[in-house]
Scaffold this active site. Structure first.
Site, PDB file in Angstrom:
ATOM      1  CD  GLU A   1      28.773  34.281  34.301  1.00 51.08           C
ATOM      2  OE1 GLU A   1      28.728  33.936  35.501  1.00 51.08           O
ATOM      3  OE2 GLU A   1      29.803  34.736  33.780  1.00 51.08           O
TER       4      GLU A   1
ATOM      5  CE1 TYR B   1      28.524  37.950  37.918  1.00 52.75           C
ATOM      6  CE2 TYR B   1      27.301  35.921  37.535  1.00 52.75           C
ATOM      7  CZ  TYR B   1      28.476  36.637  37.473  1.00 52.75           C
ATOM      8  OH  TYR B   1      29.592  36.054  36.951  1.00 52.75           O
TER       9      TYR B   1
ATOM     10  CG  ASP C   1      30.883  37.239  41.011  1.00 51.67           C
ATOM     11  OD1 ASP C   1      31.619  38.190  41.360  1.00 51.67           O
ATOM     12  OD2 ASP C   1      31.333  36.221  40.451  1.00 51.67           O
TER      13      ASP C   1
ATOM     14  CB  CYS D   1      48.432  40.703  48.912  1.00 51.94           C
ATOM     15  SG  CYS D   1      46.910  40.544  49.861  1.00 51.94           S
TER      16      CYS D   1
HETATM   17  S1  SF4 Z   1      45.926  43.368  47.572  1.00 50.51           S
HETATM   18 FE1  SF4 Z   1      45.242  41.448  48.446  1.00 50.51          FE
HETATM   19  S2  SF4 Z   1      43.407  41.941  49.590  1.00 50.51           S
HETATM   20 FE2  SF4 Z   1      43.832  43.662  48.240  1.00 50.51          FE
HETATM   21  S3  SF4 Z   1      42.594  43.269  46.424  1.00 50.51           S
HETATM   22 FE3  SF4 Z   1      44.619  42.430  46.047  1.00 50.51          FE
HETATM   23  S4  SF4 Z   1      44.522  40.289  46.697  1.00 50.51           S
HETATM   24 FE4  SF4 Z   1      42.728  41.353  47.545  1.00 50.51          FE
END
Ligand code: SF4
Length: 347
Positions: free
Chosen positions: A34, A117, A135, A197
């Protein structure tokens, strides 16, 4: 929001990177990793981590390591105060805890160089204590998950985000949960560019994704401008090698070696020669050569370096300095990264 931990942990167990400090998460290993990872990417830190542990396999070995060897093991990672604090803490751990890190968040937090942390990471990952380890990765994930535009650089905001992080922490797997959040931030909810995402186990819950605001988050307060500081170097070479000067034991680059230099002043060659003579240096008869200008950025200061290269006759080193051959510079002395632009001339 429903609890994120089942989906997050399921993703983590299937997708996490195999890293040596995860395979053997002893308190010393987690602590060292870390500290190394505070300013360094995982891929860059791994060879240092392996080399450091091979040389100093436990806390008692770290506590008694010679300063030059310690700096050499850290050379290239920068931010040398981190390794000096590691050693200070190791000495306290040997004196007060028999050479083993204490299984107690507050006792860990009290050691030099260990903040909230790192104390949270060691306590939760190595000891299974239900505490947060928040973090920049975790702040980014939570800022997006809740679509919260508050500035994560503000202590009050960090505190509020930490409370949210703990609302989701499963008491039986605090270390895995904390690591899963960090890993999600490192691999999926990434800092630079668009988050991935479509690969995110929390996508169905994420408010920023629904609102299309992920790229605007997290919000941070504007950093304070850096102080610009002129620095003049005198790179002296004699038949015995280069003249190195040891920095004071406190402050910037404490205890490390450098060419003779003056901070805060842009000096002309004539003034540099006069100052060297005042230190007792025989500056000889060779004409000084101009060094290329270079810049180095520390967190709060920016050095703008200029100076001279000068060939001088054989002589004793002035107080606080040593003559170091190219071989000694490779093997013994640690020249900080600030002087990277001049390494080619020296080594
Ligand atoms: S959906 Fe996208 S923006 Fe939302 S936490 Fe997951 S990766 Fe991050």
């Amino acid at each position: 929001m429903e609890n994120i931990s089942p989906a997050l942990l399921d993703w983590f167990y299937k997708n996490h990177r195999i890293l040596p400090f995860r395979t053997d998460p002893s308190p010393y290993h987690v602590w060292l990793s870390e500290i190394m990872l505070q300013q360094t990417r995982v891929s860059a830190a791994l060879p240092y981590y392996e080399r450091f542990l091979a040389a100093l396999p436990d806390i008692p070995a770290l506590a008694v390591c010679e300063e030059e060897k310690l700096h050499k093991l850290w050379e290239g990672l920068g931010y040398y105060s981190r390794v000096r604090n590691l050693q200070k803490a190791a000495r306290i751990v040997c004196e007060q805890y028999g050479g083993q890190l204490p299984a107690d968040y507050d006792a860990l937090r009290a050691l030099p160089g260990i903040g909230d942390y790192t104390a949270g990471a060691v306590a939760s990952i190595s000891f299974g204590i239900p505490v947060p380890a928040v973090d920049g990765n975790v702040l980014r994930v939570f800022s997006r998950l809740y679509n919260d535009p508050a500035a994560v650089t503000e202590p009050a905001v960090k505190k509020a985000f930490t409370a949210r992080v703990m609302e989701h922490q499963p008491p039986d797997a605090p270390g895995d949960y904390n690591q899963a959040l960090m890993e999600l931030g490192a691999l999926v909810c990434v800092p630079n560019g668009a988050p991935l995402c479509e690969k995110c186990p929390l996508a169905h819950l994420c408010a920023a994704r629904a609102a299309g605001t992920a790229l605007e988050l997290p919000r941070k307060a504007a950093p304070k401008p850096r102080r610009l500081q002129p620095v003049t170097l005198a790179l002296l070479e004699s038949p015995a090698g280069f003249l190195l000067q040891q920095r004071p034991q406190k402050g910037l680059l404490a205890g490390l070696w450098q060419p003779v230099l003056w901070e805060g002043e842009a000096l002309a060659a004539g003034e540099v020669l006069a100052r060297l003579q005042a230190m007792g240096v025989d500056t000889g008869t060779a004409a000084p050569e101009a060094l290329p200008a270079a810049k180095h950025i520390f967190s709060h200061i920016e050095w703008h370096m200029n100076g001279i290269l000068l060939h001088v006759p054989a002589q004793d080193a002035p107080a606080g300095c040593v003559w170091a051959s190219r071989e000694a510079l490779q093997a013994e002395y640690t020249l900080p990264g600030a002087f990277k632009a001049y390494r080619k001339l020296i080594i």
